[in-house]
Design a protein around this motif. Sequence first.
Motif, mmCIF file in Angstrom:
data_model
loop_
_atom_site.group_PDB
_atom_site.id
_atom_site.type_symbol
_atom_site.label_atom_id
_atom_site.label_comp_id
_atom_site.label_asym_id
_atom_site.label_seq_id
_atom_site.Cartn_x
_atom_site.Cartn_y
_atom_site.Cartn_z
ATOM 1 N N UNK A 118 4.624 13.174 -3.647
ATOM 2 C CA UNK A 118 4.035 11.802 -3.750
ATOM 3 C C UNK A 118 4.226 11.016 -2.583
ATOM 4 N N UNK A 119 4.786 11.375 -1.327
ATOM 5 C CA UNK A 119 5.201 10.417 -0.398
ATOM 6 C C UNK A 119 3.873 10.355 0.728
ATOM 7 N N UNK A 120 2.954 10.963 0.558
ATOM 8 C CA UNK A 120 1.701 11.047 1.339
ATOM 9 C C UNK A 120 1.124 9.694 1.390
ATOM 10 N N UNK A 121 0.543 9.391 2.659
ATOM 11 C CA UNK A 121 -0.261 8.087 3.082
ATOM 12 C C UNK A 121 -1.395 7.823 2.091
ATOM 13 N N UNK A 122 -1.716 6.586 1.540
ATOM 14 C CA UNK A 122 -2.784 6.490 0.814
ATOM 15 C C UNK A 122 -3.853 6.456 1.322
ATOM 16 N N UNK A 123 -4.034 6.267 2.663
ATOM 17 C CA UNK A 123 -5.249 6.616 3.489
ATOM 18 C C UNK A 123 -5.935 8.080 3.209
ATOM 19 N N UNK A 195 -0.488 -4.482 4.945
ATOM 20 C CA UNK A 195 0.469 -4.354 3.838
ATOM 21 C C UNK A 195 -0.153 -4.564 2.484
ATOM 22 N N UNK A 196 -0.943 -5.653 2.363
ATOM 23 C CA UNK A 196 -1.622 -6.032 1.333
ATOM 24 C C UNK A 196 -2.943 -5.014 0.905
ATOM 25 N N UNK A 197 -3.357 -4.550 2.004
ATOM 26 C CA UNK A 197 -4.464 -3.615 1.836
ATOM 27 C C UNK A 197 -3.877 -2.300 1.163
ATOM 28 N N UNK A 198 -2.782 -1.757 1.504
ATOM 29 C CA UNK A 198 -2.250 -0.442 1.327
ATOM 30 C C UNK A 198 -1.748 -0.773 -0.196
ATOM 31 N N UNK A 199 -1.387 -1.843 -0.724
ATOM 32 C CA UNK A 199 -0.980 -2.333 -2.263
ATOM 33 C C UNK A 199 -2.365 -2.241 -2.899
ATOM 34 N N UNK A 200 -3.248 -2.981 -2.425
ATOM 35 C CA UNK A 200 -4.670 -3.006 -3.161
ATOM 36 C C UNK A 200 -4.950 -1.621 -3.454
ATOM 37 N N UNK A 201 -4.894 -0.578 -2.505
ATOM 38 C CA UNK A 201 -5.257 0.909 -2.622
ATOM 39 C C UNK A 201 -4.381 1.307 -3.827
ATOM 40 N N UNK A 202 -3.187 1.065 -3.702
ATOM 41 C CA UNK A 202 -2.224 1.953 -4.525
ATOM 42 C C UNK A 202 -2.182 1.553 -5.976
ATOM 43 N N UNK A 203 -2.475 0.036 -6.113
ATOM 44 C CA UNK A 203 -2.161 -0.374 -7.383
ATOM 45 C C UNK A 203 -3.386 -0.876 -8.163
ATOM 46 N N UNK A 204 -4.461 -1.175 -7.203
ATOM 47 C CA UNK A 204 -5.755 -1.672 -7.747
ATOM 48 C C UNK A 204 -7.004 -0.820 -7.656
ATOM 49 N N UNK A 205 -6.860 0.364 -6.799
ATOM 50 C CA UNK A 205 -7.552 1.296 -6.434
ATOM 51 C C UNK A 205 -8.825 0.550 -5.662
ATOM 52 N N UNK A 206 -8.438 -0.460 -4.858
ATOM 53 C CA UNK A 206 -9.640 -1.148 -4.138
ATOM 54 C C UNK A 206 -9.282 -0.885 -2.633
ATOM 55 N N UNK A 207 -10.259 -0.838 -1.743
ATOM 56 C CA UNK A 207 -10.343 -0.398 -0.329
ATOM 57 C C UNK A 207 -11.389 -1.358 0.349
#
Length: 250
Positions: A118-123, A195-207
């Motif tokens: 699970x360590x792959x980048x969220x992009x 960093x906030x964009x990364x967290x939006x993708x991880x936790x809110x499924x928003x990009x």
Amino acid sequence: MFLLGVEVGGEAWQWRHRLWAWDEDLVEECRALLLTVSLQESVSDRWLWLPDQGGGYSVCGVYDMLTSQEQPQLHSSMDLIWHKQVPLKVSILAWQLLRNGLPTKGNLANRGIISMEGRLCVSGYGHDEDVNHLFLSCPFFGALWSLVRERLGVVGVDSQSMTNHFLQFIQYAGSLKSRRSFFHLIWLQCFWVLWNERNDIVFRNMQSSLSQMLDKVKSSSLWWLKASNVVFSYGIHNWWSSPLVCMGIG
């Protein structure tokens, strides 16, 4: 917390006041840290001080441990990371970044909090999510820097090391102190947006799109400057088109 429930919406998560956006980010990071924790009603919990499991934790023991270790020489960038016009929480997070202390997927996997798979980048480009990849070499997140440099009228090649990149970006400004301070602020703003964009993708499924991230850098940097300078009268339109002129350093 086990009895009340820690799942999403569980009664264990109760707050004395309405959460701000950054509070919600911290809650989601806490949830991520608890994902691999298995709570059992019949088993009691206890804190364990790993450096001295027999004697337990003591202030004296921690002091002895810290003073007996050879302290690494921190890069001069640690002294430069603080900026009086930047919110303290942003500088603290950047300080963690330069010490490789952010909870990236790579760091979480190395600590056994998430699986190595699970360590792959969220992009979604198939690379491990460490700080250098996430903020610099990722084809999605890293592309923000060239757009920002273009807006500032700066030509250069970005370093692939976070510490070097931070120092290099400030040096783009030249020797004028006011320009260096402004470039310093913009670097911190870009990091904060990424960093906030990364967290939006991880936790809110928003990009957001790349252009939307650039807009966030433009608008948020203006808010930071207005918050610390009440006579800074430029509006968003002038700021977006000519930031260096607005700052009087163009």
